[in-house]
Design a protein around this motif. Structure first.
Motif, mmCIF file in Angstrom:
data_model
loop_
_atom_site.group_PDB
_atom_site.id
_atom_site.type_symbol
_atom_site.label_atom_id
_atom_site.label_comp_id
_atom_site.label_asym_id
_atom_site.label_seq_id
_atom_site.Cartn_x
_atom_site.Cartn_y
_atom_site.Cartn_z
ATOM 1 N N ALA A 182 6.327 9.210 1.543
ATOM 2 C CA ALA A 182 7.379 10.224 1.491
ATOM 3 C C ALA A 182 8.521 9.865 2.441
ATOM 4 C CB ALA A 182 6.793 11.595 1.830
ATOM 5 N N ALA A 183 8.200 9.216 3.573
ATOM 6 C CA ALA A 183 9.253 8.800 4.513
ATOM 7 C C ALA A 183 10.098 7.676 3.914
ATOM 8 C CB ALA A 183 8.632 8.353 5.833
ATOM 9 N N ALA A 184 9.511 6.884 3.027
ATOM 10 C CA ALA A 184 10.227 5.846 2.255
ATOM 11 C C ALA A 184 10.918 4.819 3.139
ATOM 12 C CB ALA A 184 11.229 6.491 1.297
ATOM 13 N N HIS A 185 10.350 4.544 4.292
ATOM 14 C CA HIS A 185 10.947 3.558 5.197
ATOM 15 C C HIS A 185 10.087 2.293 5.153
ATOM 16 C CE1 HIS A 185 11.958 1.681 9.126
ATOM 17 N NE2 HIS A 185 13.161 2.033 8.735
ATOM 18 N N TYR A 186 10.710 1.174 4.828
ATOM 19 C CA TYR A 186 9.951 -0.066 4.632
ATOM 20 C C TYR A 186 10.516 -1.185 5.486
ATOM 21 C CZ TYR A 186 8.228 2.597 0.724
ATOM 22 O OH TYR A 186 7.662 3.581 -0.040
ATOM 23 N N ARG A 187 9.598 -2.025 5.952
ATOM 24 C CA ARG A 187 10.043 -3.199 6.720
ATOM 25 C C ARG A 187 9.020 -4.308 6.527
ATOM 26 N NH1 ARG A 187 7.338 -2.893 11.731
ATOM 27 N NH2 ARG A 187 6.182 -0.967 11.912
ATOM 28 N N GLY A 188 9.311 -5.453 7.113
ATOM 29 C CA GLY A 188 8.337 -6.551 7.085
ATOM 30 C C GLY A 188 8.187 -7.182 5.716
ATOM 31 N N ARG A 189 6.938 -7.618 5.464
ATOM 32 C CA ARG A 189 6.626 -8.421 4.280
ATOM 33 C C ARG A 189 7.089 -7.786 2.962
ATOM 34 N NH1 ARG A 189 1.383 -9.227 1.923
ATOM 35 N NH2 ARG A 189 0.586 -7.663 3.350
ATOM 36 N N ASN A 190 6.873 -6.488 2.813
ATOM 37 C CA ASN A 190 7.194 -5.864 1.526
ATOM 38 C C ASN A 190 8.692 -5.811 1.264
ATOM 39 O OD1 ASN A 190 4.576 -5.690 0.942
ATOM 40 N ND2 ASN A 190 4.437 -3.456 0.919
ATOM 41 N N ILE A 191 9.461 -5.543 2.323
ATOM 42 C CA ILE A 191 10.915 -5.486 2.103
ATOM 43 C C ILE A 191 11.444 -6.912 1.915
ATOM 44 C CG2 ILE A 191 12.004 -5.559 4.431
ATOM 45 C CD1 ILE A 191 12.643 -2.796 1.905
ATOM 46 N N GLU A 192 10.840 -7.875 2.601
ATOM 47 C CA GLU A 192 11.244 -9.277 2.404
ATOM 48 C C GLU A 192 10.961 -9.716 0.971
ATOM 49 O OE1 GLU A 192 13.160 -11.318 3.988
ATOM 50 O OE2 GLU A 192 13.375 -9.583 5.307
ATOM 51 N N GLY A 193 9.823 -9.274 0.433
ATOM 52 C CA GLY A 193 9.479 -9.589 -0.955
ATOM 53 C C GLY A 193 10.543 -9.044 -1.902
ATOM 54 N N LEU A 194 10.955 -7.810 -1.676
ATOM 55 C CA LEU A 194 11.978 -7.199 -2.536
ATOM 56 C C LEU A 194 13.309 -7.941 -2.383
ATOM 57 C CD1 LEU A 194 12.759 -4.936 -4.506
ATOM 58 C CD2 LEU A 194 13.222 -3.472 -2.524
ATOM 59 N N LEU A 201 5.485 11.359 -10.587
ATOM 60 C CA LEU A 201 4.513 11.984 -9.696
ATOM 61 C C LEU A 201 3.699 10.872 -9.053
ATOM 62 C CD1 LEU A 201 2.950 14.457 -8.568
ATOM 63 C CD2 LEU A 201 1.430 14.217 -10.546
ATOM 64 N N ALA A 202 3.641 10.869 -7.736
ATOM 65 C CA ALA A 202 2.898 9.823 -7.025
ATOM 66 C C ALA A 202 1.779 10.502 -6.240
ATOM 67 C CB ALA A 202 3.835 9.084 -6.072
ATOM 68 N N THR A 203 0.538 10.104 -6.515
ATOM 69 C CA THR A 203 -0.591 10.733 -5.818
ATOM 70 C C THR A 203 -1.467 9.674 -5.156
ATOM 71 O OG1 THR A 203 -2.013 10.703 -7.783
ATOM 72 C CG2 THR A 203 -0.668 12.672 -7.458
ATOM 73 N N ASP A 204 -2.158 10.100 -4.128
ATOM 74 C CA ASP A 204 -3.108 9.225 -3.441
ATOM 75 C C ASP A 204 -4.093 10.146 -2.718
ATOM 76 O OD1 ASP A 204 -2.922 5.981 -2.614
ATOM 77 O OD2 ASP A 204 -4.188 7.203 -1.300
ATOM 78 N N ILE A 205 -5.225 9.581 -2.345
ATOM 79 C CA ILE A 205 -6.234 10.388 -1.648
ATOM 80 C C ILE A 205 -5.996 10.415 -0.138
ATOM 81 C CG2 ILE A 205 -7.912 8.529 -1.261
ATOM 82 C CD1 ILE A 205 -10.118 10.468 -1.986
ATOM 83 N N ALA A 206 -5.206 9.465 0.365
ATOM 84 C CA ALA A 206 -5.077 9.302 1.818
ATOM 85 C C ALA A 206 -3.794 9.954 2.336
ATOM 86 C CB ALA A 206 -5.100 7.815 2.166
ATOM 87 N N ASP A 207 -3.958 10.952 3.215
ATOM 88 C CA ASP A 207 -2.790 11.688 3.730
ATOM 89 C C ASP A 207 -1.826 10.791 4.499
ATOM 90 O OD1 ASP A 207 -3.164 14.736 3.326
ATOM 91 O OD2 ASP A 207 -5.131 14.017 3.933
ATOM 92 N N GLY A 208 -2.399 9.901 5.326
ATOM 93 C CA GLY A 208 -1.544 9.069 6.186
ATOM 94 C C GLY A 208 -0.599 8.210 5.356
ATOM 95 N N ILE A 209 -1.128 7.623 4.310
ATOM 96 C CA ILE A 209 -0.304 6.715 3.503
ATOM 97 C C ILE A 209 0.697 7.519 2.671
ATOM 98 C CG2 ILE A 209 -1.625 6.397 1.337
ATOM 99 C CD1 ILE A 209 -0.320 3.556 3.533
ATOM 100 N N LEU A 210 0.326 8.745 2.287
ATOM 101 C CA LEU A 210 1.276 9.591 1.544
ATOM 102 C C LEU A 210 2.460 9.983 2.431
ATOM 103 C CD1 LEU A 210 -1.046 11.994 -0.494
ATOM 104 C CD2 LEU A 210 0.653 10.419 -1.450
ATOM 105 N N SER A 211 2.195 10.206 3.718
ATOM 106 C CA SER A 211 3.312 10.528 4.630
ATOM 107 C C SER A 211 4.260 9.346 4.717
ATOM 108 C CB SER A 211 2.813 10.849 6.043
ATOM 109 O OG SER A 211 1.874 11.867 5.970
ATOM 110 N N LYS A 212 3.701 8.127 4.781
ATOM 111 C CA LYS A 212 4.564 6.934 4.817
ATOM 112 C C LYS A 212 5.381 6.837 3.541
ATOM 113 C CE LYS A 212 2.191 3.577 7.686
ATOM 114 N NZ LYS A 212 1.503 2.305 7.708
#
Ligand SMILES: C[S@@+](CC[C@H](N)C(=O)[O-])C[C@H]1O[C@@H](n2cnc3c(N)ncnc32)[C@H](O)[C@@H]1O
Length: 290
Positions: free
Chosen positions: A168-180, A155-166
């Motif tokens: 749920a979309a599970a699409h990543y790019r840039g620094r974070n995907i490069e880190g992985l 279960l993943a929760t957060d207070i911010a709707d905008g970031i929760l939509s991101k």
């Protein structure tokens, strides 16, 4: 709302937003941040807060922060955007590697030995854009390859709707995907697929993660009992009373013997609430639900 003549507009629709914000208005804005999120900001954070809100004032063609405060009071929908703006969503895959070594090498084998028939319940309690939840999912999937009977739910929760939509979309790019890509290239290949200018988490990861809005300052409803709670890099935004209240709420959702993991600059040492220290950043809930 202040008189409309206060909403002076430049040619081309851009507004001149006031530069000098009086102390009472600043305080009122900090109070709103605290009221809606529990986040306590000191005067030192003013430049950051002002920078984030300035964009929103421009969108609303409001020249004055006092007008914005009135909009916040009058329009409950604005609170949603406000929370998106004032929260800091910095995160990454495999953030704090030693936690993930503990989870994969110590926690999962022991847990599965003790409860081979029970699905593991994990709560990412300030999930931001989902990297933490999908890190758990990758490690659980890897564990399941060796132990096919293993089951888990995140279960993943957060207070911010905008970031929760991101998330749920599970699409990543840039620094974070490069880190992985740098730390776990084999997991990126296995569990993500290239999409547009980034990578999307595949069905194997997404099938076991549910995203939901939740304010940690509220009592958890329909959450738990949880075996592992990740409460990382969020307590730092609250004052001592806020941290205590959040920890009490979190404990309410935890199973007896559940594990609580906090962030690198967070510690429970000054709270006497029953969590037992196990290793740095890792605690156990001995009493279970009150
Ligand atoms: C810095 S991120 C941490 C993300 C992740 N846990 C990590 O450690 O990488 C902090 C998150 O806490 C969320 N947050 C702040 N206040 C909150 C509250 N009262 N309830 C729930 N989430 C909150 C923010 O929206 C943000 O996404």
């Amino acid at each position: 709302m202040r008189p409309s003549h206060a909403l002076s507009s430049k040619a081309g629709g851009a507004v001149d937003i006031e530069r000098e914000v009086d102390p009472a208005t600043r305080r009122a804005l900090f109070d709103q941040v605290r009221r809606h999120t529990g986040i306590v900001m000191s005067e030192r954070k003013w430049t950051m807060l002002e920078g984030r809100l300035r964009r929103r004032l421009r969108e609303l063609t409001l020249p004055d922060y006092r007008d914005y405060l009135e909009v916040l009071e009058a329009k409950p929908d604005e609170v949603r955007d406000f929370i998106d703006l004032v929260t800091t969503n910095e995160t990454s895959f495999f953030r704090t590697p030693r936690i993930w070594d503990y989870f994969a090498q110590q926690f999962l084998p022991r847990w599965f030995d003790a409860r081979p028939d029970t699905p593991l319940r994990v709560w990412s309690a300030a999930s931001s854009s989902g990297e933490e939840s999908y890190t758990v999912a990758m490690l659980c999937e890897e564990f399941r390859l060796k132990h096919p009977a293993f089951r888990y739910r995140i279960l993943a929760t957060d207070i911010a709707d905008g970031i929760l939509s991101k998330a749920a979309a599970a699409h990543y790019r840039g620094r974070n995907i490069e880190g992985l890509r740098q730390t776990h290239p084999e997991l990126l290949d296995k569990y993500f697929s290239a999409q547009g200018d980034g990578f999307c988490a595949g069905a194997a990861l997404r099938a076991n993660v549910t995203f939901r809005k939740h304010n940690l300052h509220e009592r958890p409803r329909d959450i738990g009992p949880i075996d592992v709670t990740l409460l990382r890099n969020v307590l730092i935004y609250f004052d001592a009373d806020g941290q205590q209240a959040v920890l009490e709420n979190v404990r309410r959702a935890m199973a007896p013997d559940g594990v609580l993991i906090v962030g690198e600059s967070e510690s429970l040492s000054r709270f006497d609430m029953g969590f037992q220290y196990e290793q740095p950043l890792i605690y156990r809930n001995p009493r279970g639900r009150p």
